[in-house]
Scaffold this active site. Structure first.
Site, PDB file in Angstrom:
ATOM      1  CG  HIS A 309      -2.128   1.015   1.247  1.00 16.32           C
ATOM      2  ND1 HIS A 309      -1.837   2.231   1.437  1.00 16.32           N
ATOM      3  CD2 HIS A 309      -3.330   0.758   0.655  1.00 16.32           C
ATOM      4  CE1 HIS A 309      -3.113   2.804   1.083  1.00 16.32           C
ATOM      5  NE2 HIS A 309      -4.302   2.074   0.732  1.00 16.32           N
ATOM      6  CG  ASP A 367      -8.421  -4.079  -3.005  1.00 19.60           C
ATOM      7  OD1 ASP A 367      -8.001  -3.101  -3.087  1.00 19.60           O
ATOM      8  OD2 ASP A 367      -9.689  -4.134  -2.841  1.00 19.60           O
TER       9      ASP A 367
HETATM   10  C1  SDX Z   1      -6.173   0.087  -2.927  1.00 21.01           C
HETATM   11  O1  SDX Z   1      -4.488   4.509  -2.041  1.00 21.01           O
HETATM   12  C2  SDX Z   1      -5.436   3.901  -1.391  1.00 21.01           C
HETATM   13  O2  SDX Z   1      -5.642   4.306  -0.188  1.00 21.01           O
HETATM   14  C3  SDX Z   1      -5.921   2.595  -2.396  1.00 21.01           C
HETATM   15  C4  SDX Z   1      -6.921   1.899  -1.314  1.00 21.01           C
HETATM   16  C5  SDX Z   1      -8.150   2.715  -1.010  1.00 21.01           C
HETATM   17  O3  SDX Z   1      -9.075   2.393  -0.271  1.00 21.01           O
HETATM   18  O4  SDX Z   1      -8.359   3.665  -1.849  1.00 21.01           O
HETATM   19  O5  SDX Z   1      -6.411   1.507  -0.186  1.00 21.01           O
HETATM   20  C6  SDX Z   1      -7.347   0.707  -2.152  1.00 21.01           C
HETATM   21  O6  SDX Z   1      -5.867   0.250  -4.098  1.00 21.01           O
HETATM   22  C7  SDX Z   1      -5.436  -0.927  -2.118  1.00 21.01           C
HETATM   23  C8  SDX Z   1      -4.010  -1.564  -3.098  1.00 21.01           C
HETATM   24  C9  SDX Z   1      -4.496  -2.527  -3.758  1.00 21.01           C
HETATM   25  N1  SDX Z   1      -3.553  -3.053  -4.862  1.00 21.01           N
HETATM   26  C10 SDX Z   1      -3.051  -4.030  -4.719  1.00 21.01           C
HETATM   27  O7  SDX Z   1      -3.087  -4.928  -3.836  1.00 21.01           O
HETATM   28  C11 SDX Z   1      -1.810  -4.369  -6.017  1.00 21.01           C
HETATM   29  C12 SDX Z   1      -0.569  -4.960  -5.668  1.00 21.01           C
HETATM   30  N2  SDX Z   1       0.208  -3.877  -4.837  1.00 21.01           N
HETATM   31  C13 SDX Z   1       1.035  -2.905  -5.695  1.00 21.01           C
HETATM   32  O8  SDX Z   1       0.910  -2.897  -6.781  1.00 21.01           O
HETATM   33  C14 SDX Z   1       1.650  -1.775  -4.728  1.00 21.01           C
HETATM   34  O9  SDX Z   1       1.870  -2.228  -3.604  1.00 21.01           O
HETATM   35  C15 SDX Z   1       0.754  -0.496  -4.728  1.00 21.01           C
HETATM   36  C16 SDX Z   1       0.419  -0.082  -5.884  1.00 21.01           C
HETATM   37  C17 SDX Z   1      -0.507  -0.812  -3.705  1.00 21.01           C
HETATM   38  C18 SDX Z   1       1.462   0.378  -3.713  1.00 21.01           C
HETATM   39  O10 SDX Z   1       2.625   0.799  -4.937  1.00 21.01           O
HETATM   40  P1  SDX Z   1       3.725   2.033  -4.565  1.00 21.01           P
HETATM   41  O11 SDX Z   1       3.491   2.480  -3.276  1.00 21.01           O
HETATM   42  O12 SDX Z   1       3.997   2.857  -5.853  1.00 21.01           O
HETATM   43  O13 SDX Z   1       4.928   0.869  -4.166  1.00 21.01           O
HETATM   44  P2  SDX Z   1       6.143   0.477  -5.208  1.00 21.01           P
HETATM   45  O14 SDX Z   1       5.396  -0.088  -6.430  1.00 21.01           O
HETATM   46  O15 SDX Z   1       6.914   1.761  -5.304  1.00 21.01           O
HETATM   47  O16 SDX Z   1       6.683  -0.774  -4.629  1.00 21.01           O
HETATM   48  C19 SDX Z   1       7.723  -0.509  -3.408  1.00 21.01           C
HETATM   49  C20 SDX Z   1       8.503  -1.814  -3.580  1.00 21.01           C
HETATM   50  C21 SDX Z   1       8.927  -2.152  -4.844  1.00 21.01           C
HETATM   51  O17 SDX Z   1      10.068  -3.099  -4.750  1.00 21.01           O
HETATM   52  P3  SDX Z   1      11.580  -2.230  -4.831  1.00 21.01           P
HETATM   53  O18 SDX Z   1      11.697  -1.466  -6.158  1.00 21.01           O
HETATM   54  O19 SDX Z   1      11.793  -1.350  -3.619  1.00 21.01           O
HETATM   55  O20 SDX Z   1      12.810  -3.467  -4.757  1.00 21.01           O
HETATM   56  O21 SDX Z   1       7.586  -2.733  -3.250  1.00 21.01           O
HETATM   57  C22 SDX Z   1       7.602  -3.762  -4.095  1.00 21.01           C
HETATM   58  C23 SDX Z   1       7.737  -3.046  -5.479  1.00 21.01           C
HETATM   59  O22 SDX Z   1       8.245  -3.913  -6.394  1.00 21.01           O
HETATM   60  N3  SDX Z   1       6.021  -4.179  -4.228  1.00 21.01           N
HETATM   61  C24 SDX Z   1       5.573  -5.537  -4.382  1.00 21.01           C
HETATM   62  C25 SDX Z   1       4.480  -5.457  -4.148  1.00 21.01           C
HETATM   63  N4  SDX Z   1       3.952  -4.141  -4.068  1.00 21.01           N
HETATM   64  C26 SDX Z   1       5.011  -3.458  -4.101  1.00 21.01           C
HETATM   65  N5  SDX Z   1       6.286  -6.722  -4.439  1.00 21.01           N
HETATM   66  C27 SDX Z   1       5.413  -7.573  -4.776  1.00 21.01           C
HETATM   67  N6  SDX Z   1       4.219  -7.676  -4.713  1.00 21.01           N
HETATM   68  C28 SDX Z   1       3.427  -6.364  -4.208  1.00 21.01           C
HETATM   69  N7  SDX Z   1       2.074  -6.590  -4.071  1.00 21.01           N
END
Ligand code: SDX
Length: 432
Positions: A309, A367
């Site tokens: 998140h 989710d």
């Molecule tokens: C919702 O914003 C809100 O409030 C949203 C929400 C709401 O109520 O409105 O809470 C609802 O959208 C919840 C989120 C649902 N999405 C997912 O579950 C999809 C999977 N998660 C991700 O894609 C990700 O975690 C996000 C999009 C939710 C957040 O992405 P960020 O903050 O841009 O973080 P990032 O992509 O920069 O990741 C940071 C690190 C990275 O690794 P490094 O480059 O630092 O080595 O964490 C890793 C990413 O690769 N990472 C994951 C991961 N999420 C982040 N690795 C594996 N699996 C994951 N799910």
């Protein structure tokens, strides 16, 4: 009290002095609105993805990502989940205070007496194939509401904003249920205003004209809880979309349609459907390690859907509540042996002890478990984002009203860091 400021210096020379704005909770902000002017039109700030940018004032929802706390108008989500109802939470988010019984009764009556949609709206559904994704249909139909209500077109009149808010909150369940009915080729069911908000939705989705429909109280309560937990979440992508669309004075129904479109992305509200697809792809516990490795592999686009998140760097408090509710609902629907739920529990157990996830503060989010409950209620995964949109319409409308009624509001118009071609002359095609 003397205003606090920060100074921006370049090569030891002060190029800007910017005021600090402090709210009631959370980080203070550096007000950069005069930065461009103060630096002689030399500097913007740069923050793609808004990692550290506050886009507005708001008094609706507060999130403490480090502590995993979520407050709606100051009330902790855990207390609202335990003691409130979705329509009471809707009143709270829209009005800022918990209602008296009389206020809640009046609000509930208003909502339940706007649940019907214009009969000609139904024609819109028949332009979609039965296999159209329900979210695509919902975006189209909600957007088309802007063609119907010319009596409330002036968003700068409070009465127009209130009637539009009530119409949207009241009609999205009817529209959503019709999206589902269209996808399975069954006749639409009219709302029954004797039922609760969630009871009405379940009946419109699952009743058929040829049989009596028996509402399940556990399902009704589980849905009401899920809607409380999904109602609002500060300046998330879809809410920011609604605010930006609304900042131009656009029609509120069209603005909410833009919010649904943004919510649909798998990185946002589309994640619940993606979680179920992921669990079905993993298949069984023996495959978990393989997929955990894929999630860590930078060359592999696979991510653990339902984890991570932007704000929560601790457990999403909503995920905890939903997981506990899962047990109760699955017990009631005797799905406790649901292999996907067992797989989800095992996946969580492994992931939250893995260094990769711990270092990046990747915990289950709202989710991760919500789809389990929807599934046990007989709701197909392509309807999960539609369900999310029903609940989040309350938050979107609350933020739209807060933004439009704020005399400080301006049209949102971000700038950019341009790194394209520098100025150059046209070249005739014969000389290229
Ligand atoms: C919702 O914003 C809100 O409030 C949203 C929400 C709401 O109520 O409105 O809470 C609802 O959208 C919840 C989120 C649902 N999405 C997912 O579950 C999809 C999977 N998660 C991700 O894609 C990700 O975690 C996000 C999009 C939710 C957040 O992405 P960020 O903050 O841009 O973080 P990032 O992509 O920069 O990741 C940071 C690190 C990275 O690794 P490094 O480059 O630092 O080595 O964490 C890793 C990413 O690769 N990472 C994951 C991961 N999420 C982040 N690795 C594996 N699996 C994951 N799910």
């Amino acid at each position: 009290m003397e205003e606090r400021t920060v100074q921006l210096t370049e090569n030891g020379k002060v190029i800007a002095e910017l005021p600090i704005k402090t709210g009631t909770m959370g980080p203070s902000t550096v007000d950069i609105s005069q930065l461009y002017q103060q630096t002689g039109k030399q500097y913007f700030t740069f923050d793609p993805g808004f990692m550290a940018t506050a886009s507005c004032h708001s008094a609706i929802t507060f999130i403490d990502g480090e502590q995993g706390k979520l407050l709606y108008r100051g009330y902790p989500i855990e207390q609202l989940a335990q003691k409130s109802s979705f329509l009471e939470v809707a009143y709270l988010l829209l009005n800022g205070q918990l209602p008296t019984q009389n206020e809640l009764d009046t609000f509930t009556h208003n909502i339940l007496h706007h649940t019907m949609i214009n009969e000609s709206l139904k024609m819109f559904y028949h332009g979609f194939h039965y296999n159209a994704h329900p979210v695509a249909v919902m975006i189209g139909v909600v957007g088309s509401l802007s063609a119907f209500y010319h009596d409330s077109i002036n968003v700068y009149r409070q009465e127009s904003r209130i009637i539009s808010a009530h119409r949207l909150i009241a009609k999205v369940p009817t529209i959503a249920a019709a999206c589902y009915k269209h996808s399975i080729g069954e006749p639409f069911i009219y709302p029954d205003n004797k039922l609760s908000y969630c009871g009405n939705l379940l009946r419109m989705m699952f009743a058929v004209p040829c049989e009596e429909y028996e509402l399940n109280q556990t399902a009704e309560r589980a849905l009401d809880l899920l809607f409380i937990l999904h109602a609002d979440h500060e300046q998330n992508a879809s809410t920011s979309t609604v605010r930006l669309a609304g900042s131009s004075g656009a029609n509120p129904f069209a603005c909410i349609a833009s919010g649904i479109a943004s919510l649909w992305g798998p990185a946002h509200g589309g994640a619940a459907e993606a979680v179920l697809d992921m669990l079905q792809e993993i298949g069984n516990v023996s495959q978990i390690d393989k997929y955990i490795q894929k999630a860590k592999d930078k060359n592999d686009p696979f991510r653990l859907m339902g984890f991570g998140h932007r704000v929560y760097k601790n457990y999403d408090p909503r995920a905890k509540i939903i997981r506990d509710t899962c047990h109760k609902v699955l017990n009631e629907f005797s799905n406790t042996s649901d292999p996907l739920f067992e797989l989800a529990l095992k996946l969580e157990e492994i992931a939250v002890t893995d260094d990769y996830f711990i270092e990046r503060s990747l915990y289950p989010n709202v989710d991760f478990y919500s789809g389990m409950i929807y599934r046990s209620l007989g709701i197909p995964s392509n309807m999960f984002t539609v369900m999310f949109a029903i609940a989040r319409t309350v938050g979107w409308v609350a933020h739209w009203m807060e933004m439009i009624s704020d005399p400080r509001h301006k049209i949102g118009r971000p700038r950019q860091l341009y790194d394209g071609a520098v100025s150059r002359d046209y070249v005739a095609i014969t000389e290229r």
